[in-house]
Each structure stands twice: as C-alpha cells, then as structure tokens.
Design a protein around this motif. Structure first.
Motif, PDB file in Angstrom:
ATOM      1  N   ALA A  81       0.830  -1.202   0.000  1.00 47.22           N
ATOM      2  CA  ALA A  81       0.000   0.000   0.000  1.00 47.22           C
ATOM      3  C   ALA A  81       0.865   1.253   0.000  1.00 47.22           C
ATOM      4  O   ALA A  81       0.605   2.208  -0.740  1.00 47.22           O
ATOM      5  N   GLY A  82       1.906   1.263   0.839  1.00 43.41           N
ATOM      6  CA  GLY A  82       2.785   2.419   0.891  1.00 43.41           C
ATOM      7  C   GLY A  82       3.529   2.644  -0.416  1.00 43.41           C
ATOM      8  O   GLY A  82       3.681   3.786  -0.864  1.00 43.41           O
ATOM      9  N   GLU A  83       3.981   1.562  -1.037  1.00 47.61           N
ATOM     10  CA  GLU A  83       4.701   1.689  -2.307  1.00 47.61           C
ATOM     11  C   GLU A  83       3.789   2.231  -3.407  1.00 47.61           C
ATOM     12  O   GLU A  83       4.188   3.095  -4.192  1.00 47.61           O
ATOM     13  N   LEU A  84       2.560   1.715  -3.487  1.00 47.96           N
ATOM     14  CA  LEU A  84       1.635   2.186  -4.521  1.00 47.96           C
ATOM     15  C   LEU A  84       1.314   3.665  -4.330  1.00 47.96           C
ATOM     16  O   LEU A  84       1.227   4.419  -5.303  1.00 47.96           O
ATOM     17  N   GLN A  85       1.125   4.082  -3.080  1.00 51.13           N
ATOM     18  CA  GLN A  85       0.834   5.483  -2.819  1.00 51.13           C
ATOM     19  C   GLN A  85       2.007   6.366  -3.237  1.00 51.13           C
ATOM     20  O   GLN A  85       1.830   7.398  -3.889  1.00 51.13           O
ATOM     21  N   ARG A  88       2.292   6.496  -7.022  1.00 51.35           N
ATOM     22  CA  ARG A  88       1.264   7.329  -7.649  1.00 51.35           C
ATOM     23  C   ARG A  88       1.680   8.791  -7.618  1.00 51.35           C
ATOM     24  O   ARG A  88       1.438   9.535  -8.576  1.00 51.35           O
ATOM     25  N   ALA A 163      -2.995  -3.720  -2.115  1.00 53.39           N
ATOM     26  CA  ALA A 163      -3.231  -2.934  -3.328  1.00 53.39           C
ATOM     27  C   ALA A 163      -4.524  -2.136  -3.217  1.00 53.39           C
ATOM     28  O   ALA A 163      -4.609  -0.999  -3.707  1.00 53.39           O
ATOM     29  N   GLY A 166      -3.781   0.891  -1.109  1.00 57.09           N
ATOM     30  CA  GLY A 166      -2.974   1.837  -1.864  1.00 57.09           C
ATOM     31  C   GLY A 166      -3.749   2.574  -2.933  1.00 57.09           C
ATOM     32  O   GLY A 166      -3.394   3.704  -3.299  1.00 57.09           O
ATOM     33  N   SER A 167      -4.813   1.952  -3.447  1.00 56.17           N
ATOM     34  CA  SER A 167      -5.605   2.585  -4.500  1.00 56.17           C
ATOM     35  C   SER A 167      -6.746   3.435  -3.958  1.00 56.17           C
ATOM     36  O   SER A 167      -7.166   4.396  -4.597  1.00 56.17           O
ATOM     37  N   MET A 172      -0.781  10.374   1.464  1.00 56.93           N
ATOM     38  CA  MET A 172       0.012   9.616   2.427  1.00 56.93           C
ATOM     39  C   MET A 172      -0.563   9.736   3.831  1.00 56.93           C
ATOM     40  O   MET A 172      -0.488   8.800   4.625  1.00 56.93           O
ATOM     41  N   LEU A 175      -3.391   7.319   4.090  1.00 61.24           N
ATOM     42  CA  LEU A 175      -2.856   5.964   4.162  1.00 61.24           C
ATOM     43  C   LEU A 175      -2.227   5.707   5.528  1.00 61.24           C
ATOM     44  O   LEU A 175      -2.307   4.583   6.051  1.00 61.24           O
TER      45      LEU A 175
END
Length: 284
Positions: A81-85, A88, A163, A166-167, A172, A175
């Motif tokens: 989740a952190g990586e996707l945020q 983005r 995921a 994160g979407s 941040m 999240l």
C-alpha cells in the motif's frame, strides 16, 4: 481473444522485481529492516525458559509465531500500500500506464517481490529461533512444507488488500491513518496471541478478519498441540483457516484489479504535479 500476458511482459516483471529487491536490500534502509528481527531474537533469548498456561507452552513460541504472522501482513499489506501510494505521487504509475501492459507488468513485479519482501525481514529471526527454540520449529519436512504453504498463502491473501488500500487512499496522511488502523486490527484479531479466553462477541469479531486466520495458521504449525487449548473451540482448525484465507485471496484478486484500473485511469501529469505541490507545501 487470449487474455494471457505476453512472455515479454512476464520477463520484464521478473526483471523489475529482481532490480527492486537488489536495490532495496543493498541500501541502508533495506538493511535496517532486519533490526526488528534482531530485536525479536534478543527478546527470545530472555524468555527462552518462560512457560505459559497449564499446557506449559513456551512464551518464545508465541512471540515468534506472532512476529512471523505479522511479518506477512506488514509486507503484503502495509508495504505494498505504501509503495503504490508513493509511486502514484512520484509519477511511477503514470510512466507505467504509458507503456503497453505497463500497469499489469508493474503489478506482476510486485506480486513476485512480495514473498521475498515478507521473508527477508523475518529470516534472521527464523534462523535464530531454530537455534534458541528448536522445540518451537517444524520437526520434519512435512511441517516445513506446511509452514511455507501457510506463509505463501498469507502473502497471497493479503497482497490484493494492500493494493486496495494503496488505491483507495489518495494521500500519504490518509494511508497513514489506514496503517494505524491495521496495527490496531492486528492487535484485536489474535495475530500475536490466542483469543479463546475473550468474550464470545469479541471472538466472532476477531474471526471476521483474515488476520486472525493467519495467526491461527502460523501457531498451528509452530506451537505444540497443547497450545490449541487456548484457541477458540480448543483447537487450531488449520483446515478451516486455509479455506478462509483462500476465500479472502480470491475476493481480493477480484476487487483489487477493479480499483487499480480506476486508479490508473485517474493518473495524469496534472495529478502528479498537484501531489508534488502538496508535498512541497505541507510535507506529506
């Protein structure tokens, strides 16, 4: 029309996963991920002779099984989740969107990297526990295979939900609140300890979360049979745990792509620029 991914996309995803892992775990930040694992080893050393409950189950076994279960959750949910945020907001997803099969390949790379991301931080504790707590480790090949199965299924179950987080959250700070809620949910879901002694309503609430079943599955492999007395119903219910986790995995694999496609459609140069300006102005 075939929906299979071209082999070139799969090869590129594997290459991306390898590069990502090498860069991560050869950096100071990556190496620091094992610090918690080393701290757990120190704790296991001090409690190695402590026994809990009438069944005289070692405290170290509970600590290690909880750490291993949460390692799966941290890597597959919080990490993804952190990586996707971050991707983005820094334009990574926008660049992936511009390449044929780019978003799909990018997500496949994360799927390939996630099990390694879950394993590396707990590996020192796994090796140390084998030396300090040999009775709390699998005693035969079949048990080791079962532990690998539980670990892999836990990652597969939680990865789509990482995921989803994160979407869904666009900033941040949003999240961060979601991650704090995940820590609280883990504490209330029996990841670190059995909840068999809790009031019945709380037991039912705990069982609604996949986190509970990950904790049960890991404990059923690592702890002796006597430890089942502290679980709900006085048994581990490993078969039911595996079925429930598989159901959560299937549901996540249906829901996550829908939300990720929606997130990808919203990606644009102006959205990335707005995120950068917000970070410069507010710091998050």
């Amino acid at each position: 029309m075939s929906t299979a991914l071209p082999s070139a996309v799969l090869g590129a995803a594997a290459h991306q996963a390898r590069i990502t892992l090498v860069r991560k775990y050869t950096s100071a930040a990556g190496v620091s991920t094992v610090v918690v694992s080393l701290a757990v080893l120190v704790l296991l050393w001090f409690v190695r002779d402590v026994q809990l409950g009438a069944a005289q189950v070692g405290a170290g076994g509970y600590i290690f099984s909880g750490f291993l279960a949460f390692g799966v959750i941290a890597a597959a949910v919080l990490g993804v989740a952190g990586e996707l945020q971050a991707e983005r907001e820094d334009g990574t997803l926008l660049r992936a969107k511009a390449v044929p099969h780019g978003m799909t390949g990018h997500l496949v790379a994360k799927l390939l990297a996630a099990p390694v991301d879950a394993l590396v931080p707990v590996l020192p504790a796994l090796v140390g526990a084998a030396l300090l707590l040999p009775d709390s480790m699998p005693q035969d090949v079949a048990s080791w295979v079962l532990l690998v199965l539980v670990f892999g299924l836990g990652v597969l179950t939680m990865l789509p939900w990482g995921a989803v987080l994160g979407s869904v959250f666009r900033t941040m700070i949003g999240l961060a609140w979601a991650m704090m809620s995940m820590y609280a949910l883990a504490a209330l879901s029996g990841v670190f300890y059995p909840v068999g002694g809790w009031p019945a309503p709380l037991q039912w609430v705990a069982q609604l979360s996949p986190l509970y079943w990950i904790g049960v599955a890991v404990r059923s492999v690592l702890l002796p049979e006597g430890a089942a007395a502290a679980e709900i119903g006085g048994e581990f219910r490993l078969e039911l745990a595996l079925v429930v986790l598989l159901a959560w995995a299937v549901a996540g694999l249906f829901i996550a792509p829908v939300l990720l496609r929606r997130m990808a459609r919203r990606q644009s140069g102006s959205a990335v620029q707005a995120a950068r300006e917000r970070v410069l102005a507010k710091g998050y």
